[in-house]
Motif scaffolding. Structure first.
Motif, mmCIF file in Angstrom:
data_model
loop_
_atom_site.group_PDB
_atom_site.id
_atom_site.type_symbol
_atom_site.label_atom_id
_atom_site.label_comp_id
_atom_site.label_asym_id
_atom_site.label_seq_id
_atom_site.Cartn_x
_atom_site.Cartn_y
_atom_site.Cartn_z
ATOM 1 N N SER A 56 17.067 5.676 -5.644
ATOM 2 C CA SER A 56 16.038 5.974 -6.642
ATOM 3 C C SER A 56 16.505 7.067 -7.581
ATOM 4 O O SER A 56 17.112 8.054 -7.154
ATOM 5 C CB SER A 56 14.741 6.408 -5.953
ATOM 6 N N ALA A 57 16.178 6.890 -8.858
ATOM 7 C CA ALA A 57 16.455 7.930 -9.848
ATOM 8 C C ALA A 57 15.263 8.871 -10.011
ATOM 9 O O ALA A 57 15.315 9.807 -10.809
ATOM 10 C CB ALA A 57 16.797 7.296 -11.198
ATOM 11 N N LYS A 58 14.203 8.612 -9.257
ATOM 12 C CA LYS A 58 12.977 9.411 -9.326
ATOM 13 C C LYS A 58 12.904 10.362 -8.127
ATOM 14 O O LYS A 58 13.606 10.169 -7.130
ATOM 15 C CB LYS A 58 11.745 8.494 -9.334
ATOM 16 N N PRO A 59 12.027 11.362 -8.180
ATOM 17 C CA PRO A 59 11.872 12.252 -7.016
ATOM 18 C C PRO A 59 11.366 11.528 -5.776
ATOM 19 O O PRO A 59 11.572 11.980 -4.658
ATOM 20 C CB PRO A 59 10.855 13.300 -7.502
ATOM 21 N N THR A 60 10.677 10.400 -5.983
ATOM 22 C CA THR A 60 10.238 9.573 -4.867
ATOM 23 C C THR A 60 11.148 8.362 -4.758
ATOM 24 O O THR A 60 11.869 8.027 -5.704
ATOM 25 C CB THR A 60 8.792 9.083 -5.063
ATOM 26 N N PHE A 61 11.121 7.695 -3.622
ATOM 27 C CA PHE A 61 11.875 6.449 -3.458
ATOM 28 C C PHE A 61 11.122 5.342 -4.199
ATOM 29 O O PHE A 61 11.508 4.934 -5.285
ATOM 30 C CB PHE A 61 12.048 6.155 -1.968
ATOM 31 N N VAL A 62 10.036 4.890 -3.627
ATOM 32 C CA VAL A 62 9.114 3.976 -4.317
ATOM 33 C C VAL A 62 7.714 4.392 -3.904
ATOM 34 O O VAL A 62 7.439 4.603 -2.718
ATOM 35 C CB VAL A 62 9.364 2.495 -3.947
ATOM 36 N N ALA A 63 6.825 4.505 -4.894
ATOM 37 C CA ALA A 63 5.481 5.020 -4.623
ATOM 38 C C ALA A 63 4.535 3.960 -4.095
ATOM 39 O O ALA A 63 3.473 4.272 -3.570
ATOM 40 C CB ALA A 63 4.901 5.645 -5.888
ATOM 41 N N GLY A 64 4.878 2.687 -4.240
ATOM 42 C CA GLY A 64 3.989 1.628 -3.781
ATOM 43 C C GLY A 64 3.521 0.767 -4.927
ATOM 44 O O GLY A 64 4.072 0.797 -6.028
ATOM 45 N N GLY A 65 2.478 -0.033 -4.675
ATOM 46 C CA GLY A 65 1.974 -0.958 -5.678
ATOM 47 C C GLY A 65 1.269 -0.253 -6.811
ATOM 48 O O GLY A 65 0.755 0.851 -6.666
ATOM 49 N N ASP A 66 1.242 -0.897 -7.964
ATOM 50 C CA ASP A 66 0.534 -0.383 -9.132
ATOM 51 C C ASP A 66 -0.955 -0.664 -8.935
ATOM 52 O O ASP A 66 -1.406 -1.814 -9.029
ATOM 53 C CB ASP A 66 1.055 -1.062 -10.399
#
Length: 718
Positions: A56-66
């Protein structure tokens, strides 16, 4: 794909897919699905691939569904939701079927869909520390994990160990995730993630075995066994019974999750994935899910994010706090403040009572240490921050003084006049009153613009809500400071305007007043209590009144009448009030702390006081009132009161009303808050039902004008 997911292949033929979605986090939406589709197709087309890393290029890996996309799904669109869910699942499944090992490099939170993606990888490597949190919290939003989370976690851990993560939405840190087997390896820093992932891939002597998920191995058996295991069968039976006892059938998500977990024990892996998708599609369009997503995600973020904090004022940090009164509220305020790193002067009328109040914190910190939620050193330091005192001079220089003494206007006025001058320059005086108007209390202040209400909830160290009340002269700067202190104390703060009872106290009283009215009319008390429980409150309205205390409720009513804040003849439930007065005056039944109220209490438990039914039960009336009417009378009262507060300006925002009702006064979770309830009930249907109840039971059930105004404008309460 290159704009959203970055694809790089190194000299060892290891492909790294770095998720870089637009916005602050990687959220699973149509853009994500398109990018993942492109990435999977490219990976499948590679001829010399040795391994894959998802980073991930974000501070989180994946936040989940939209959640914006999920909440937009409407009844009748279940098949579309199902097909979309199956599409996501197929991508995760194709990752699992790649002939090379796939690693999830978890740099931050992997919640919901983020963990589901990680579970689709053969190896999960995470960074040590607070940044990483993993879990499947969908149940808290009225949903279930729809990307294979139920099937994979149950297959990975077994039914018993997966249970709390799925049924309770339990979230854990990296160390716990490693111990549980949810992640496989930890590294010390983000910089070490990719090297560790590549090293693991290169170390695999049998790439085919490393690329094969446990559930795809011939002869795979679920850890702990399936339904043939007597312990599993018993757990399923007990869980099902316990679930209904807890939710009364009002929360479908836990039931759907449990049913899906059971199916994992019975059918093949891919069939279980399809069943999970079907159940997910059914939940997404239900009103309970929309209510809970709206409240616990969107409106909670709005409230916690500081929408009610006035702009233009620098954030402050409170270093020294004065707490007046070492009773139940004062001792709790002192504890949370000391735990937050604030020096506390805890003042009471005697040093013995002040020391006794400090002892509450000592016991509380000891429990936290015992549970592993606080170190012994931190507990000792926090306790040392509390100074029990009877000396006014100890308060000098306080940034805030919170008065938490008895609900007596004269006493509060005297304390304000005597001790307010000890505040630091620009300091704030706050009252913890739950019912007395802040503007009236501020009349004793030399600086009413620096006077505010801060209504905590008991027990303060466990209740998350704080109701901030602005008086007529409270300045925006003072409100900003109070909001900052609330955050410092780790409280969720709602902001309301001044009125008798503010928002929470006047609203929580309505269903218990209505319950008394029902009994006074002749309805069986046990029936009132049982129907009340089915609404979804933690306890029935009669048990709640006993805890609040009938005597206290009557004292508040009488105090407000004497202060000219209400008229006795305007009581919306006069028979119920008369019933409480009679129980207190004739039988001494003033609530649990007074020896008993509606209930009798003993070492073996509690039971409804038998004479309550003897005195008031009317078989004809009881037969004439339906369960549906009892339920709606109990539920619609706080809903209507919330709408009145919004209409009159006591509530500043819908979000404050919903979050305040959920966190402070026990609104049933499935409603999404008392105002949100109206949205999914339907504004027109709500007006109609209010009219029916008003015709049968009185004008207190008339729908406030604000509902018709919203309906005419084609708007919901947002």
């Amino acid at each position: 794909m290159t704009d959203v997911f970055e694809y790089q292949q190194d000299g060892d033929n290891i492909a790294t897919v770095t998720m870089a979605m637009p916005g602050a986090v990687n959220a699973i939406n149509d853009t994500f699905i398109a990018a993942l589709t492109s990435a999977v197709e490219r990976l499948e087309a590679e001829s010399s691939l040795a391994g894959v890393i998802f980073a991930s290029a974000k501070p989180t890996f994946v936040a989940g569904g939209d959640l914006n996309e999920l909440v937009a799904a409407q009844p009748g669109e279940e098949e579309g939701v199902f097909l979309r869910t199956q599409r996501i699942k197929s991508l995760f499944r194709r990752l699992e079927k790649l002939p090379v090992p796939v690693v999830a490099a978890i740099n931050g939170a992997a919640l919901g869909g983020g963990l589901e993606l990680a579970l689709s990888c053969n190896q999960r490597i995470a960074v040590k520390g607070r940044a990483v949190q993993v879990g499947l919290p969908e149940v808290g939003l009225g949903l279930l994990p729809g990307g294979g989370g139920i099937v994979r976690l149950t297959s990975l851990l077994g039914f018993q160990r997966a249970f709390p993560y799925l049924m309770e939405g339990k979230k854990i840190n990296a160390d716990k995730a490693l111990a549980e087997g949810i992640v496989d390896q930890l590294v010390d820093s983000v910089d070490a993630l990719l090297p560790a992932a590549k090293q693991w891939i290169l170390a695999q002597e049998d790439a085919v075995a490393a690329a094969t998920q446990p559930w795809d191995v011939r002869g795979f058996a679920l850890p702990g066994g399936n339904e043939t295991n007597p312990a599993i069968r018993q757990m399923i039976a007990l869980s099902s019974a316990g679930l209904y006892k807890k939710t009364k059938g009002r929360l479908p998500a836990p039931e759907f999750i449990l049913n899906t977990m059971v199916e994992v024990l019975r059918v093949g892996f891919d069939t279980a994935l399809t069943i999970e998708s079907r159940n997910f599609a059914q939940l997404v369009t239900r009103p309970e899910a929309k209510n809970m997503i709206n409240a616990f995600f969107f409106q909670m973020n709005q409230v916690a994010g500081g929408k009610s904090r006035p702009a233009g004022f620098d954030k402050i940090t409170v270093n020294k706090l004065g707490v007046l009164g070492g009773g139940m509220m004062g001792q709790g305020i002192a504890m949370v403040a000391a735990q937050a790193g604030i020096e506390v002067v805890l003042k009471d009328v005697t040093i013995e009572s002040a020391q006794k109040a400090k002892a509450y914190s000592e016991k509380g910190f000891a429990k936290l240490v015992q549970k592993g939620r606080m170190s012994a050193e931190a507990a000792e330091a926090a306790l040392a921050r509390i100074l029990p005192s009877i000396d006014n001079e100890d308060l000098r220089g306080c940034d805030f003084i919170i008065e938490a003494v008895f609900e007596n206007v004269e006493l509060k006025h005297q304390l304000t006049r005597d001790l307010e001058p000890l505040l630091a320059e620009g300091g704030v005086w706050a009252s913890n009153t739950s019912t007395l108007p802040i503007s009236r209390l501020a009349e004793a202040s030399a600086t009413p613009e620096n006077f505010i209400g801060m209504h905590f909830f008991s027990p303060v160290d466990r209740m998350p809500l704080l109701e901030i009340i602005c008086g007529e002269k409270t300045s925006d700067e003072t409100l900003a400071k109070a909001f900052d202190l609330a955050r410092q104390l780790r409280k969720t703060a709602i902001v309301v305007n001044d009125a008798p009872g503010f928002y929470t106290s006047r609203t929580i009283s309505t269903p218990i007043q209505e319950a008394a009215q029902l009994i006074a009319e002749g309805v069986d008390p046990a029936r009132v209590e049982n129907v009340g429980k089915r609404v979804g409150w933690p306890v029935g309205p009669l048990a709640l009144q006993d805890e609040v205390s009938q005597k206290l409720s009557l004292d508040i009513i009488d105090a407000q009448i004497s202060m000219g804040l209400r008229k006795a003849e305007d009581d919306p439930t006069p028979a119920g009030t008369a019933l409480m007065r009679r129980l207190l005056s004739e039988f001494g039944r003033g609530g649990r702390v007074h020896g008993g109220g509606y209930y009798e209490y003993s070492d073996s438990g509690k039971a409804l006081w038998p004479r309550l039914k003897e005195l008031y039960f009317d078989e004809r009336v009881n037969a004439a009132v339906s369960d549906a009417d009892i339920q709606d009378r109990l539920l619609f009262r706080p809903v209507i009161e919330s709408l009145v507060c919004l209409q009159s300006g006591v509530l500043r925002t819908v979000a404050d009303g919903n979050i305040g009702s959920l966190l402070g006064i026990g609104a049933p979770t499935w409603t999404g808050g008392y105002i949100q309830f109206v949205n999914t009930y339907g504004l027109a249907a709500f007006i109609e039902r209010c009219g029916e109840l008003a015709q049968l039971y009185g004008d207190r059930f008339k729908a406030p004008d604000i509902v018709a105004d919203k309906l005419s404008a084609g708007e919901l309460f947002n």
